[in-house]
Design an enzyme around this catalytic site. Structure first.
Site, short mmCIF file in Angstrom:
data_model
loop_
_atom_site.label_atom_id
_atom_site.label_comp_id
_atom_site.label_asym_id
_atom_site.label_seq_id
_atom_site.Cartn_x
_atom_site.Cartn_y
_atom_site.Cartn_z
N HIS A 253 60.01 39.64 44.08
CA HIS A 253 60.09 40.49 42.40
C HIS A 253 58.76 40.14 42.07
CE1 HIS A 253 59.87 39.73 37.68
NE2 HIS A 253 61.34 39.57 38.10
N GLY B 31 41.39 31.06 29.32
CA GLY B 31 40.41 31.11 30.08
C GLY B 31 39.43 31.78 31.00
N ILE C 116 40.22 35.53 38.44
CA ILE C 116 42.21 34.52 38.87
C ILE C 116 41.78 33.63 39.54
CG2 ILE C 116 41.67 34.76 41.46
CD1 ILE C 116 44.92 36.20 39.50
N PRO D 15 42.25 30.70 42.18
CA PRO D 15 41.93 30.79 43.98
C PRO D 15 43.83 30.79 44.12
CG PRO D 15 41.47 28.68 43.42
CD PRO D 15 41.88 29.67 41.99
N ALA E 215 46.98 29.76 41.69
CA ALA E 215 48.15 29.63 41.04
C ALA E 215 48.12 30.89 40.03
CB ALA E 215 47.58 29.01 39.70
#
Length: 304
Positions: free
Chosen positions: A81, A163, A167, A169, A171
């Site tokens: 997925h 946020g 990214i 690292p 999660a």
């Protein structure tokens, strides 16, 4: 005040101890009605379902995000997925008596908390989207974890709603939404021809000229020895489950492929599925007490 359903999807479907830790965090954070968790090892994904009043649901959802950040590393994640985050998506759905606007507010509130407190970039989608191009989840999740890792901070189109512009690292990123009730519905084909499953998925989904309010992808289920047309029915009142099954069956027959069975991931409202329909679509192990939303809520509340 009405109630909200929350159906967060986590990028873990093979380690029961991790799933248990996440569900325990959700259930202990607030007095929500826990309706179940459905894990798929091929997809390496778990769908959790719970219901409650808005404040309760917000607290429980955030607790799930915290636990997922601690226990899931996307760098080591493999599964059929698509995924971009440990808590990959977190949609809020209004139940009768509640307004969609409440869910939009919840998506904004929880999304901001995840972005600010957990330092995970958050993208709002569906009814909560801040840009029209972000209404559709596949567009938000384009590139998945690895692609977003390179795009956030360099591509202005991938600036998150909340946020950091980088990214997380391990999660990744999280999509948070307000939406109508989505039915996660799969049809398993009696073949290992992945190209056939992908072709049928393309033919049946709305964006390629198929059925309205249907999204679809083709997957190989190695443990089952078959392939799957995996679909999201974004509005079962527009494209009913039976209608979708019949179209997949027609497309499979054109390719001389038999239908093995179909399956639901998570729950479905009673108005979307009855015994006759379940038999017609060859629904695997249909149990109204376990799979119909209203029955599960009633049973869960009776044991509280």
């Amino acid at each position: 005040m009405g109630r909200i359903e929350c159906v967060p999807n986590f990028s873990e479907g093979r380690r029961p101890e991790v799933v248990d830790a996440i569900t325990n965090a959700i259930c202990t954070a607030a007095p929500v009605v826990f309706l179940g968790a459905s894990s798929d090892p091929d997809h390496n994904r778990t769908v959790v379902t719970f219901v409650g009043e808005p404040d309760e649901v917000a607290e429980a959802a955030f607790a799930g995000a915290v636990e997922a950040r601690e226990r899931i590393d996307l760098n080591a994640h493999e599964g059929a997925h698509p995924r971009m985050g440990a808590m990959d998506v977190c949609p809020f759905i209004p139940l009768p008596g509640e307004e969609m606007s409440t869910c939009v507010h919840l998506a904004q509130r929880v999304g901001e908390c995840i972005g600010t407190e957990l330092e995970i970039p958050v993208y709002l989608y569906e009814e909560a989207a801040t840009r029209p191009e972000r209404r559709n989840l596949p567009a938000v999740r384009k590139g998945q974890f690895e692609g977003l890792r390179d795009a956030i901070g360099t591509d202005p189109d991938r600036v998150p709603d909340y946020g950091p512009e980088r990214i997380h690292p391990t999660a990744g990123a999280t999509g948070v939404a307000a939406r109508f009730f989505l039915v996660a519905y799969n049809v398993n084909l009696e073949t290992t021809d992945l190209d056939a499953a992908k072709a049928i998925a393309v033919a049946v989904r709305e964006r390629d000229g198929g059925l309205p309010s249907v999204k679809g992808m083709g997957f190989a289920l190695e443990e089952e020895g078959c392939v799957q047309v995996s679909m999201n029915l974004c509005n079962y009142r527009v494209s009913a489950i039976r209608t979708v099954f019949d179209e997949v069956a027609r497309l499979a027959t054109e390719r001389s492929i038999e239908i093995r069975e179909s399956e639901l991931v998570g729950l479905v409202p009673a108005e979307a599925l009855d015994d006759e329909t379940a038999a017609h679509i060859r629904l695997k192990g249909f149990d109204p007490n376990a799979q119909l939303l209203e029955n599960r809520i009633a049973a869960a509340e009776a044991t509280r």
